[in-house]
Motif scaffolding. Structure first.
Motif, short mmCIF file in Angstrom:
data_model
loop_
_atom_site.label_atom_id
_atom_site.label_comp_id
_atom_site.label_asym_id
_atom_site.label_seq_id
_atom_site.Cartn_x
_atom_site.Cartn_y
_atom_site.Cartn_z
N ALA A 275 0.92 -1.25 0.02
CA ALA A 275 0.20 0.13 0.08
C ALA A 275 0.96 1.36 -0.02
CB ALA A 275 -0.86 -0.09 1.24
N VAL A 276 1.72 1.33 0.95
CA VAL A 276 2.75 2.71 0.91
C VAL A 276 3.51 2.71 -0.33
CG1 VAL A 276 4.63 3.50 2.22
CG2 VAL A 276 2.70 2.38 3.34
N ALA A 277 3.95 1.51 -0.96
CA ALA A 277 4.74 1.67 -2.21
C ALA A 277 3.74 2.40 -3.39
CB ALA A 277 5.17 0.50 -2.70
N GLU A 278 2.64 2.21 -3.13
CA GLU A 278 1.37 2.84 -4.01
C GLU A 278 1.19 4.47 -3.70
OE1 GLU A 278 -1.94 0.81 -5.16
OE2 GLU A 278 -0.85 -1.01 -6.10
N GLY A 279 1.76 4.81 -2.56
CA GLY A 279 1.29 5.98 -2.11
C GLY A 279 0.08 6.12 -1.04
N LEU B 19 20.08 13.78 8.03
CA LEU B 19 18.68 13.05 8.19
C LEU B 19 17.72 13.56 6.86
CD1 LEU B 19 16.81 10.98 9.52
CD2 LEU B 19 15.98 13.21 10.91
N ARG B 20 17.72 14.82 6.52
CA ARG B 20 16.62 15.12 5.63
C ARG B 20 17.16 14.79 4.33
NH1 ARG B 20 15.54 21.18 7.77
NH2 ARG B 20 13.86 20.75 9.25
N HIS B 21 18.52 14.78 4.10
CA HIS B 21 18.86 14.20 2.92
C HIS B 21 18.58 12.81 2.45
CE1 HIS B 21 21.98 13.78 -0.52
NE2 HIS B 21 22.33 12.67 0.24
N THR C 160 15.58 8.72 -0.22
CA THR C 160 14.57 7.58 -0.12
C THR C 160 13.28 7.93 -0.47
OG1 THR C 160 14.39 7.75 2.02
CG2 THR C 160 16.01 6.31 1.43
N LYS C 161 13.14 9.20 -1.11
CA LYS C 161 11.68 9.75 -1.50
C LYS C 161 10.78 9.65 -0.38
CE LYS C 161 12.75 8.98 -6.27
NZ LYS C 161 14.13 9.18 -6.24
N VAL C 162 10.84 9.56 0.92
CA VAL C 162 10.14 9.27 1.74
C VAL C 162 9.16 10.60 2.00
CG1 VAL C 162 9.53 9.07 4.24
CG2 VAL C 162 11.39 7.58 3.16
#
Length: 175
Positions: free
Chosen positions: A105-109, A155-157, A162-164
Motif C-alpha cells: 500500500a505504501v509503495a503505491e502512496g 537526515l533530511r538528505h 529515499t523519497k519518503v
C-alpha cells in the motif's frame, strides 16, 4: 452478535495480487490459510472493533481484493502483537501478511494519515518529538547528559534520497 455478511464482486479482484503479497518475506504462506478463524479469535483488536478481522484480511488478499484492503483503516489497525501468529495452525503469520500488505500500500502512496503524523516530526526535529531545554534540564536533574544533537540536514538528505518526503507529502525544509 453475529458477523455481518460481506458481499464481494469478483470483477473487482486482481488474481495477480495474491502472488505479489506472497513474494514479500513473511507472507509466503498466505495461500495455506484455511480460514479457520484462530487468528481472529484471540486478536485483541478484533475483540474491540468489528472492522478488523485478520481472517478476512487474509481472505481478501487471497482473492485479490487489493482496493478493498488498501482503502480505509483496516490494515492500519493491527497492533503487531503476534497473537494470531501464535494461534495459526498453518503458520501463515497473519501479522506479517498485514505488514506485507502495508508495504504494498505504501509503495503505491497509500497509507493511513497517522503515518504522516508520525513521520513529520522526524523531518522537523530529527526525532519523534522536539527536545526542548525542559527535557534536558529534567535529564540533568537525574544526572543524565543532554540529548545529543541530530544532524538534521543529513537526515533530511536521507529521507529525500529515499523519497519518503515525496511519498508522504512532507516538507523536508531541505533539498
Amino acid at each position: 452478535m453475529g458477523e455481518s455478511v460481506l458481499v464481494l464482486d469478483m470483477r473487482e479482484a486482481d488474481p495477480e495480487f495474491r502472488r505479489a503479497v506472497e513474494r514479500i518475506p513473511g507472507a509466503e504462506r498466505l495461500s495455506l490459510c484455511l480460514q479457520c478463524g484462530s487468528c481472529t479469535a484471540d486478536c485483541p483488536v478484533a475483540k474491540r472493533t468489528e472492522d478488523f478481522r485478520p481472517r478476512l484480511i487474509a481472505r481478501l488478499a487471497l482473492l485479490g481484493f487489493k482496493e478493498r484492503l488498501f482503502s480505509g483503516d483496516t490494515l492500519w489497525l493491527c497492533a503487531g502483537c503476534f497473537n494470531c501468529v501464535e494461534h495459526c495452525p498453518e503458520r501463515v503469520r497473519p501479522t506479517e501478511v498485514i505488514e506485507a500488505l502495508r508495504t504494498l500500500a505504501v509503495a503505491e502512496g497509500r497509507f493511513h494519515p497517522s503515518l504522516k503524523a508520525k513521520i513529520e516530526p522526524i523531518f522537523k526535529f530529527g526525532r519523534m518529538y522536539e527536545i526542548t531545554e525542559f527535557e534536558n534540564e529534567t535529564r540533568d536533574m537525574y544526572g543524565l547528559p543532554p540529548v545529543p544533537d541530530v544532524n538534521i540536514e543529513e537526515l533530511r538528505h536521507i529521507l529525500a534520497r529515499t523519497k519518503v518526503d515525496k511519498l508522504l507529502g512532507v516538507e523536508t525544509g531541505g533539498e
